[in-house]
Design a protein around this motif. Structure first.
Motif, PDB file in Angstrom:
ATOM      1  N   LEU A  74      -0.693  11.918  -0.048  1.00  0.00           N
ATOM      2  CA  LEU A  74      -0.196  11.636  -1.202  1.00  0.00           C
ATOM      3  C   LEU A  74       0.278  10.145  -0.724  1.00  0.00           C
ATOM      4  O   LEU A  74      -0.031   9.302  -1.506  1.00  0.00           O
ATOM      5  N   VAL A  75       0.930   9.854   0.301  1.00  0.00           N
ATOM      6  CA  VAL A  75       2.021   8.301   0.462  1.00  0.00           C
ATOM      7  C   VAL A  75       0.698   7.198   0.450  1.00  0.00           C
ATOM      8  O   VAL A  75       0.388   6.407  -0.073  1.00  0.00           O
ATOM      9  N   TYR A  76      -0.189   8.009   1.378  1.00  0.00           N
ATOM     10  CA  TYR A  76      -1.288   7.141   1.310  1.00  0.00           C
ATOM     11  C   TYR A  76      -2.239   7.072   0.318  1.00  0.00           C
ATOM     12  O   TYR A  76      -2.518   6.097  -0.041  1.00  0.00           O
ATOM     13  N   ALA A  77      -2.631   7.792  -0.213  1.00  0.00           N
ATOM     14  CA  ALA A  77      -3.150   7.501  -1.647  1.00  0.00           C
ATOM     15  C   ALA A  77      -2.587   6.357  -2.450  1.00  0.00           C
ATOM     16  O   ALA A  77      -2.915   5.660  -3.111  1.00  0.00           O
ATOM     17  N   ASP A  78      -1.376   6.508  -2.905  1.00  0.00           N
ATOM     18  CA  ASP A  78      -0.243   5.762  -3.668  1.00  0.00           C
ATOM     19  C   ASP A  78      -0.562   4.355  -3.423  1.00  0.00           C
ATOM     20  O   ASP A  78      -0.758   3.569  -3.521  1.00  0.00           O
ATOM     21  N   VAL A  79      -0.357   3.843  -1.705  1.00  0.00           N
ATOM     22  CA  VAL A  79      -0.227   3.155  -1.534  1.00  0.00           C
ATOM     23  C   VAL A  79      -1.860   2.090  -1.329  1.00  0.00           C
ATOM     24  O   VAL A  79      -1.878   0.830  -1.538  1.00  0.00           O
ATOM     25  N   PHE A  80      -2.867   2.754  -1.292  1.00  0.00           N
ATOM     26  CA  PHE A  80      -3.831   2.336  -1.523  1.00  0.00           C
ATOM     27  C   PHE A  80      -5.087   2.427  -2.999  1.00  0.00           C
ATOM     28  O   PHE A  80      -5.983   2.061  -3.379  1.00  0.00           O
ATOM     29  N   GLY A  81      -3.835   2.751  -3.813  1.00  0.00           N
ATOM     30  CA  GLY A  81      -4.026   3.285  -5.656  1.00  0.00           C
ATOM     31  C   GLY A  81      -5.336   3.866  -5.760  1.00  0.00           C
ATOM     32  O   GLY A  81      -6.505   3.697  -6.760  1.00  0.00           O
ATOM     33  N   ALA A  82      -5.526   4.826  -4.888  1.00  0.00           N
ATOM     34  CA  ALA A  82      -6.461   6.111  -4.823  1.00  0.00           C
ATOM     35  C   ALA A  82      -5.752   7.495  -5.246  1.00  0.00           C
ATOM     36  O   ALA A  82      -4.891   7.374  -5.524  1.00  0.00           O
ATOM     37  N   GLU A  83      -6.964   8.020  -5.559  1.00  0.00           N
ATOM     38  CA  GLU A  83      -6.329   9.563  -6.393  1.00  0.00           C
ATOM     39  C   GLU A  83      -6.034  10.143  -5.309  1.00  0.00           C
ATOM     40  O   GLU A  83      -5.592  11.430  -6.014  1.00  0.00           O
ATOM     41  N   ALA A  84      -6.346   9.967  -4.526  1.00  0.00           N
ATOM     42  CA  ALA A  84      -6.935  11.480  -3.170  1.00  0.00           C
ATOM     43  C   ALA A  84      -7.184  10.382  -2.273  1.00  0.00           C
ATOM     44  O   ALA A  84      -7.308   9.353  -1.899  1.00  0.00           O
ATOM     45  N   ALA A  85      -6.304  11.465  -0.607  1.00  0.00           N
ATOM     46  CA  ALA A  85      -6.941  10.564   0.303  1.00  0.00           C
ATOM     47  C   ALA A  85      -5.739  11.802   1.943  1.00  0.00           C
ATOM     48  O   ALA A  85      -5.689  12.911   0.767  1.00  0.00           O
ATOM     49  N   GLU A 214      -7.088  -3.116   6.457  1.00  0.00           N
ATOM     50  CA  GLU A 214      -5.801  -2.862   5.520  1.00  0.00           C
ATOM     51  C   GLU A 214      -4.414  -3.504   5.689  1.00  0.00           C
ATOM     52  O   GLU A 214      -3.715  -4.643   6.866  1.00  0.00           O
ATOM     53  N   PHE A 215      -3.507  -4.221   4.828  1.00  0.00           N
ATOM     54  CA  PHE A 215      -2.972  -4.775   4.476  1.00  0.00           C
ATOM     55  C   PHE A 215      -3.068  -6.309   4.836  1.00  0.00           C
ATOM     56  O   PHE A 215      -2.030  -6.801   4.874  1.00  0.00           O
ATOM     57  N   THR A 216      -4.282  -6.914   4.539  1.00  0.00           N
ATOM     58  CA  THR A 216      -4.022  -8.213   5.388  1.00  0.00           C
ATOM     59  C   THR A 216      -4.819  -9.727   3.707  1.00  0.00           C
ATOM     60  O   THR A 216      -4.008 -10.117   3.777  1.00  0.00           O
ATOM     61  N   GLU A 217      -4.778  -8.217   3.123  1.00  0.00           N
ATOM     62  CA  GLU A 217      -4.164  -8.671   1.874  1.00  0.00           C
ATOM     63  C   GLU A 217      -3.324  -8.199   0.894  1.00  0.00           C
ATOM     64  O   GLU A 217      -3.503  -7.133   1.010  1.00  0.00           O
ATOM     65  N   GLN A 218      -3.110  -8.500  -0.329  1.00  0.00           N
ATOM     66  CA  GLN A 218      -2.286  -8.004  -1.347  1.00  0.00           C
ATOM     67  C   GLN A 218      -2.378  -6.755  -2.025  1.00  0.00           C
ATOM     68  O   GLN A 218      -2.052  -5.882  -2.544  1.00  0.00           O
ATOM     69  N   ARG A 219      -4.569  -6.240  -1.829  1.00  0.00           N
ATOM     70  CA  ARG A 219      -4.844  -5.468  -2.852  1.00  0.00           C
ATOM     71  C   ARG A 219      -5.965  -5.258  -1.718  1.00  0.00           C
ATOM     72  O   ARG A 219      -6.037  -5.522  -1.121  1.00  0.00           O
ATOM     73  N   GLU A 220      -6.188  -3.223  -1.897  1.00  0.00           N
ATOM     74  CA  GLU A 220      -7.310  -2.447  -0.887  1.00  0.00           C
ATOM     75  C   GLU A 220      -8.290  -2.529  -1.629  1.00  0.00           C
ATOM     76  O   GLU A 220      -8.798  -2.219  -2.954  1.00  0.00           O
TER      77      GLU A 220
END
Length: 422
Positions: A74-85, A214-220
């Protein structure tokens, strides 16, 4: 007593380093802002899902009801703005993770289209050839098309339009340059690709190999419309602490299909003992924004100083950054090999080992790799590799601290001066 050559080099190094940092100061400060924004994003996700000490407990056997594993997803999904991970130590490499994602989405008779040119060498066996007996995509009846990039490194949309058929199901984007002398693709460019692909094939699945980005920019990528993406935990998001693993993030249904490939149909991500890795994966994610920032700043510095000394670099010090990789071109195989060996010599681990080119599994040419790392193959840690072929390009990545990258560059330049390359 120090000899005069040592004294002279130290003086030169101070001049070179100071000039490079002054030149690149605006880029270095900009990276600090990206770190701060990404750190806030990660902490907010931890707090939203109430990450607690008990989530770090190890699970065994089937790993049923492992709350730490479930919250990590759940944390990964939120960090990446995704529905699931899904985030698992059982995914043994980036190639394995990408393979699980592609096999999850594709079926016999489907078509996979690489829109960013020839993919990274280790994916060639995954793509395979019809009847190769390896269980490759081709062996399972999935056809693959690769559309080369234009000479300037941009996407050839005319050729893509001609290549698309009613069978085309997955459009694959490799964000990072791989072993190519081309720009890596920024998030804005990926957003434009998504828009164009959906206009051509509205039901097409846009997949991104996000390794090194990952994390080199502000969005994924999943925050700009990408349907599915995959990456390795021993690269950026593992923060130098994850001992193994990979992640797949995106649309709920697609992540579920990838999970069925990772384990088995009907099982998916519901099982899988984390074997004591949960704490390090969580903590690595927490540290990842900072450590990725340190690595990118090291790449900016290396580009600035090598460029000042007459070497061709890509990206250049003032180019936009969207991954860890810094490419440096050399005139022959010898300086290429000595560069990689100097990076190894600067490591805290296995500094005494001298790497040599070898026929590494999954690669088509001899490869030399510097990997004096705490995590074997961990490329968020300072490392370098190069296929020993023309043009002679070394690919340096990582560096858990900016100071370590500077130390390694200093050692490389000392070696180059000794051998007459400077």
């Amino acid at each position: 007593m120090l000899d005069q050559d040592h004294v002279d080099f130290e003086h030169l190094w101070e001049q070179w380093a100071e000039a490079a940092e002054e030149q690149a100061s605006s880029r270095l400060r900009a990276m600090d802002r990206i770190v701060e924004n990404n750190q806030e994003k990660v902490i907010n996700a931890f707090q939203k899902h109430r990450v607690s000490d008990f989530h770090f407990a190890a699970s065994t056997g089937y790993g049923y009801n492992d709350s730490g594993r479930e919250v990590l997803d759940l944390v990964y999904a939120d960090v990446f703005g995704a529905e699931a991970a899904i985030v698992r130590p059982h995914l043994v490499s980036g190639t394995h993770t990408i393979s699980a994602a592609l096999f999850g989405c594709l079926r016999p008779g489907d078509e996979l289209l690489f829109v960013t040119g020839r993919p990274y060498d280790t994916l060639h066996k995954v793509i395979g050839k019809p009847g190769d007996g390896l269980g490759s995509l081709a062996d399972w009846g999935v056809h693959t098309k690769i559309v080369p990039l234009l000479e300037d490194g941009s996407v050839n949309w005319e050729a893509i339009g001609a290549a698309v058929s009613e069978r085309t199901k997955v459009f694959a984007i490799q964000r990072s340059r791989g072993y190519d002398w081309r720009p890596s693709f920024t998030i804005d460019q990926i957003a434009d690709m998504v828009s164009r692909i959906k206009a051509i094939q509205p039901d097409g699945i846009v997949f991104v190999d996000n390794c090194y980005g990952e994390f080199t920019e502000q969005r994924e990528p999943t925050e700009v419309g990408v349907d599915l993406m995959a990456g390795s935990l021993i690269k950026n998001p593992g923060g130098g602490l994850a001992p193994s693993g990979g992640y797949i993030a995106g649309k709920q249904r697609l992540v579920e299909l990838a999970a069925y490939r990772m384990t088995a149909p009907g099982i998916g991500g519901e099982v899988g003992a984390m074997l004591g890795t949960t704490r390090s994966i969580f903590q690595g994610l927490f540290l990842a924004p900072l450590l990725v920032g340190q690595a990118v700043k090291g790449s900016i510095f290396a580009s600035a100083i090598f460029e000042r000394l007459g070497f061709e670099t890509h990206p250049r010090w003032n180019d936009p950054r969207t991954d860890l990789i810094q490419a440096i071109r050399f005139s022959a195989a010898e300086p290429l090999v000595h560069f990689v060996q100097s990076i190894q010599k600067a490591a805290a681990v296995d500094a005494h080992v001298v790497p040599e080119p070898w026929d590494m599994p999954g690669y088509e040419h001899p490869v030399i790799m510097a990997a004096g790392t705490f995590i074997q193959g961990g490329s968020l840690e300072l490392s370098a590799d190069a296929p020993v072929r023309e043009p002679y390009i070394a690919y340096m990545q990582g560096g858990l601290t900016y100071a370590h990258v500077k130390f390694a560059v200093k050692g490389t330049l000392r070696e180059f001066r000794k051998r007459g390359y400077l």
